[in-house]
Scaffold this motif. Structure first.
Motif, mmCIF file in Angstrom:
data_model
loop_
_atom_site.group_PDB
_atom_site.id
_atom_site.type_symbol
_atom_site.label_atom_id
_atom_site.label_comp_id
_atom_site.label_asym_id
_atom_site.label_seq_id
_atom_site.Cartn_x
_atom_site.Cartn_y
_atom_site.Cartn_z
ATOM 1 N N ALA A 151 28.374 49.851 45.450
ATOM 2 C CA ALA A 151 27.784 51.187 45.486
ATOM 3 C C ALA A 151 28.671 52.239 44.831
ATOM 4 O O ALA A 151 28.230 53.358 44.596
ATOM 5 C CB ALA A 151 27.486 51.596 46.929
ATOM 6 N N THR A 152 29.916 51.888 44.534
ATOM 7 C CA THR A 152 30.859 52.833 43.942
ATOM 8 C C THR A 152 31.584 52.177 42.773
ATOM 9 O O THR A 152 31.646 50.938 42.690
ATOM 10 C CB THR A 152 31.912 53.293 44.957
ATOM 11 N N PRO A 153 32.180 52.983 41.872
ATOM 12 C CA PRO A 153 32.970 52.387 40.785
ATOM 13 C C PRO A 153 34.097 51.502 41.304
ATOM 14 O O PRO A 153 34.329 50.420 40.757
ATOM 15 C CB PRO A 153 33.520 53.618 40.053
ATOM 16 N N ALA A 154 34.768 51.916 42.358
ATOM 17 C CA ALA A 154 35.876 51.114 42.895
ATOM 18 C C ALA A 154 35.390 49.755 43.366
ATOM 19 O O ALA A 154 36.046 48.730 43.122
ATOM 20 C CB ALA A 154 36.556 51.862 44.039
ATOM 21 N N GLU A 155 34.243 49.721 44.035
ATOM 22 C CA GLU A 155 33.700 48.443 44.509
ATOM 23 C C GLU A 155 33.320 47.549 43.335
ATOM 24 O O GLU A 155 33.545 46.334 43.368
ATOM 25 C CB GLU A 155 32.492 48.695 45.405
ATOM 26 N N LEU A 156 32.756 48.137 42.300
ATOM 27 C CA LEU A 156 32.340 47.332 41.149
ATOM 28 C C LEU A 156 33.560 46.782 40.405
ATOM 29 O O LEU A 156 33.591 45.602 40.044
ATOM 30 C CB LEU A 156 31.461 48.161 40.214
ATOM 31 N N TYR A 157 34.559 47.629 40.183
ATOM 32 C CA TYR A 157 35.769 47.152 39.501
ATOM 33 C C TYR A 157 36.451 46.045 40.304
ATOM 34 O O TYR A 157 36.939 45.066 39.740
ATOM 35 C CB TYR A 157 36.737 48.299 39.257
ATOM 36 N N ARG A 158 36.491 46.186 41.614
ATOM 37 C CA ARG A 158 37.110 45.169 42.455
ATOM 38 C C ARG A 158 36.359 43.842 42.302
ATOM 39 O O ARG A 158 36.984 42.779 42.134
ATOM 40 C CB ARG A 158 37.124 45.634 43.909
ATOM 41 N N ALA A 159 35.039 43.892 42.341
ATOM 42 C CA ALA A 159 34.242 42.671 42.185
ATOM 43 C C ALA A 159 34.470 42.048 40.812
ATOM 44 O O ALA A 159 34.516 40.814 40.665
ATOM 45 C CB ALA A 159 32.762 42.984 42.397
ATOM 46 N N CYS A 160 34.623 42.883 39.804
ATOM 47 C CA CYS A 160 34.850 42.389 38.441
ATOM 48 C C CYS A 160 36.224 41.725 38.326
ATOM 49 O O CYS A 160 36.365 40.658 37.717
ATOM 50 C CB CYS A 160 34.730 43.563 37.466
ATOM 51 N N LEU A 161 37.224 42.329 38.926
ATOM 52 C CA LEU A 161 38.579 41.763 38.915
ATOM 53 C C LEU A 161 38.635 40.398 39.595
ATOM 54 O O LEU A 161 39.456 39.554 39.244
ATOM 55 C CB LEU A 161 39.554 42.713 39.606
ATOM 56 N N GLU A 162 37.773 40.188 40.574
ATOM 57 C CA GLU A 162 37.811 38.961 41.367
ATOM 58 C C GLU A 162 36.919 37.851 40.824
ATOM 59 O O GLU A 162 36.831 36.777 41.418
ATOM 60 C CB GLU A 162 37.415 39.290 42.812
ATOM 61 N N LEU A 163 36.265 38.087 39.678
ATOM 62 C CA LEU A 163 35.397 37.060 39.111
ATOM 63 C C LEU A 163 36.185 35.795 38.782
ATOM 64 O O LEU A 163 37.341 35.874 38.340
ATOM 65 C CB LEU A 163 34.732 37.565 37.828
ATOM 66 N N PRO A 164 35.575 34.637 38.938
ATOM 67 C CA PRO A 164 36.259 33.401 38.553
ATOM 68 C C PRO A 164 36.393 33.289 37.039
ATOM 69 O O PRO A 164 35.500 33.696 36.296
ATOM 70 C CB PRO A 164 35.333 32.302 39.095
ATOM 71 N N VAL A 165 37.508 32.772 36.582
ATOM 72 C CA VAL A 165 37.663 32.419 35.167
ATOM 73 C C VAL A 165 37.129 30.997 35.050
ATOM 74 O O VAL A 165 37.744 30.047 35.529
ATOM 75 C CB VAL A 165 39.132 32.517 34.721
ATOM 76 N N GLU A 166 35.968 30.864 34.443
ATOM 77 C CA GLU A 166 35.208 29.614 34.516
ATOM 78 C C GLU A 166 35.640 28.571 33.487
ATOM 79 O O GLU A 166 35.272 27.400 33.593
ATOM 80 C CB GLU A 166 33.715 29.917 34.342
ATOM 81 N N ALA A 167 36.381 29.000 32.477
ATOM 82 C CA ALA A 167 36.847 28.069 31.441
ATOM 83 C C ALA A 167 38.202 28.539 30.940
ATOM 84 O O ALA A 167 38.563 29.710 31.093
ATOM 85 C CB ALA A 167 35.844 28.006 30.291
ATOM 86 N N ALA A 168 38.953 27.638 30.346
ATOM 87 C CA ALA A 168 40.254 28.010 29.797
ATOM 88 C C ALA A 168 40.073 29.050 28.700
ATOM 89 O O ALA A 168 39.207 28.892 27.831
ATOM 90 C CB ALA A 168 40.951 26.780 29.236
ATOM 91 N N PRO A 169 40.827 30.123 28.725
ATOM 92 C CA PRO A 169 40.693 31.165 27.697
ATOM 93 C C PRO A 169 40.815 30.594 26.294
ATOM 94 O O PRO A 169 41.704 29.801 26.002
ATOM 95 C CB PRO A 169 41.855 32.113 28.019
#
Length: 388
Positions: A151-169
């Motif tokens: 609901a807020t920018p902080a919540e969205l950024y936090r969720a984005c930071l915590e996304l899984p890295v699904e494949a080797a960069p």
């Protein structure tokens, strides 16, 4: 909703009444008039840059399919969606790199420690660099509906930071909005300023892009074509505010979306890119981009089969740019129905702005219209001695 009749579809221009300098682009008008008649979009603005200057800027159709809707004008401002990624975010990265303030090999975790700290397994996350984010090969997912829970920018950024890295960069190419959300935040760490503010000051203002901005003021919203009738999230007509829901949660300005612009400004931006290749001697400001910087960001990054450069896309085998834009071209699309393509070899650029998501996102006819539009542009130019 009333259906637009043939006369309304051609409300701004027709092949018969085109200005003399635009007659060579009769094929462009035919493609776009047919697209409007086929409900690919209710209206569009479009333009072409060649021989060092704009050679066509015009518009067709209306804001919606209602017969009394406002006509689209050549100067009409549109929500350009993911064109934000190149005109704002990538342009910022290019300038910072050019000034020695950005190293493409910097790990994202150095700028945004929350991307690494606290993960159960941070091995892959530690390897993600700014280059990977720009090249869309970071291993992050393509699209996530953060707005469903944040609901807020902080919540969205936090969720984005915590996304899984699904494949080797570097090993998987997947066009990633979350990657550019994080890139935008990383650039803010480097500049010490809000990305929208920095881009306005360092990119838009120096180039005289007077119509280009994030979050248009309320009093200007009625002058911008609506993008959709949102029945799922905001439950209203979306007009003059960013269509992308995640960008809306981020106060309308983010690394992946949120920019509003018009044809004239985008052609001016394209002309600035091309001026580094000697396509124009006309200058009312100091050059913004060095040729070496442009070449660096225009180079394909991999893995094999990916058309992605750094921030920019390049023509693929079935490109929206059609077959006449050289491989040495850069461009980008926007979900709302917009496109920008720049051929660095031919010194040609084309802009198409539409609201193809009106009244909803179902129609995919734009996928056929885009290559046909670009083919017509290049064939029109070839008639006056311009190389295809």
């Amino acid at each position: 909703m009333r259906t637009m009749d043939a006369e309304s579809a051609h409300s701004h221009s027709s092949v018969a009444d085109m200005p003399e300098q635009s007659e060579r682009f009769a094929g462009v008008y035919t493609v776009l008039q047919d697209a409007i008649a086929g409900h690919a979009f209710p209206g569009c603005a479009f333009g072409v840059f060649a021989a060092g200057e704009p050679v066509l800027v015009d518009a067709l159709g209306r804001f919606t399919y209602d017969s009394d809707a406002s006509s689209v004008e050549p100067h009409t401002v549109f929500d350009v969606a993911s064109i934000t990624k190149v005109v704002s975010t990538t342009a910022t990265a290019m300038l910072l790199s050019q000034r020695g303030l950005l190293d493409l090999e910097t790990p994202l975790g150095e700028l945004l420690p929350g991307f690494v700290v606290g993960r159960e397994s941070a091995k892959l996350a530690r390897r993600v660099t700014l280059r990977h984010l720009l090249a869309h090969n970071s291993g992050l997912p393509g699209y996530v509906e953060f707005f469903r829970a944040a609901a807020t920018p902080a919540e969205l950024y936090r969720a984005c930071l915590e996304l899984p890295v699904e494949a080797a960069p570097g090993e998987r190419s997947e066009y990633s909005d979350p990657g550019f959300i994080l890139l935008g935040k990383a650039l803010e760490v480097l500049t010490g300023e809000n990305l929208a503010v920095w881009a306005q000051k360092e990119v838009f203002d120096p180039l005289g892009l007077t119509a280009t901005r994030f979050t248009p003021p309320v009093e200007q919203r009625a002058l911008i074509p609506p993008t959709e009738i949102d029945s799922i999230f905001r439950h209203r007509i979306i007009q003059g505010e960013v269509q992308d829901e995640n960008a809306w949660i981020l106060n309308g300005a983010a690394g992946h979306a949120g920019l509003f612009s018009n044809v004239g400004d985008l052609l001016r931006f394209a002309g600035e890119i091309l001026s580094a290749f000697g396509s124009s001697d006309r200058r009312d400001h100091a050059p913004l981009f060095d040729r070496g910087t442009i070449e660096c960001f225009a180079a394909r990054q991999g893995p094999e089969g990916s058309s992605r450069a750094l921030g920019w896309d390049t023509p693929s085998q079935e490109s929206s740019a059609g077959p006449y834009f050289s491989r040495h071209s850069i461009g980008h699309l926007g979900f709302s129905g917009c496109s920008l393509w720049i051929d660095l070899d031919a010194a040609v650029a084309a802009v198409l702005l539409t609201n193809r998501t009106w009244p909803d996102r179902q129609c995919q006819f734009i996928k056929e219209v885009r290559p046909s539009f670009h083919d017509a542009v290049r064939l029109g130019l070839s008639g006056v001695g311009q190389a295809l």
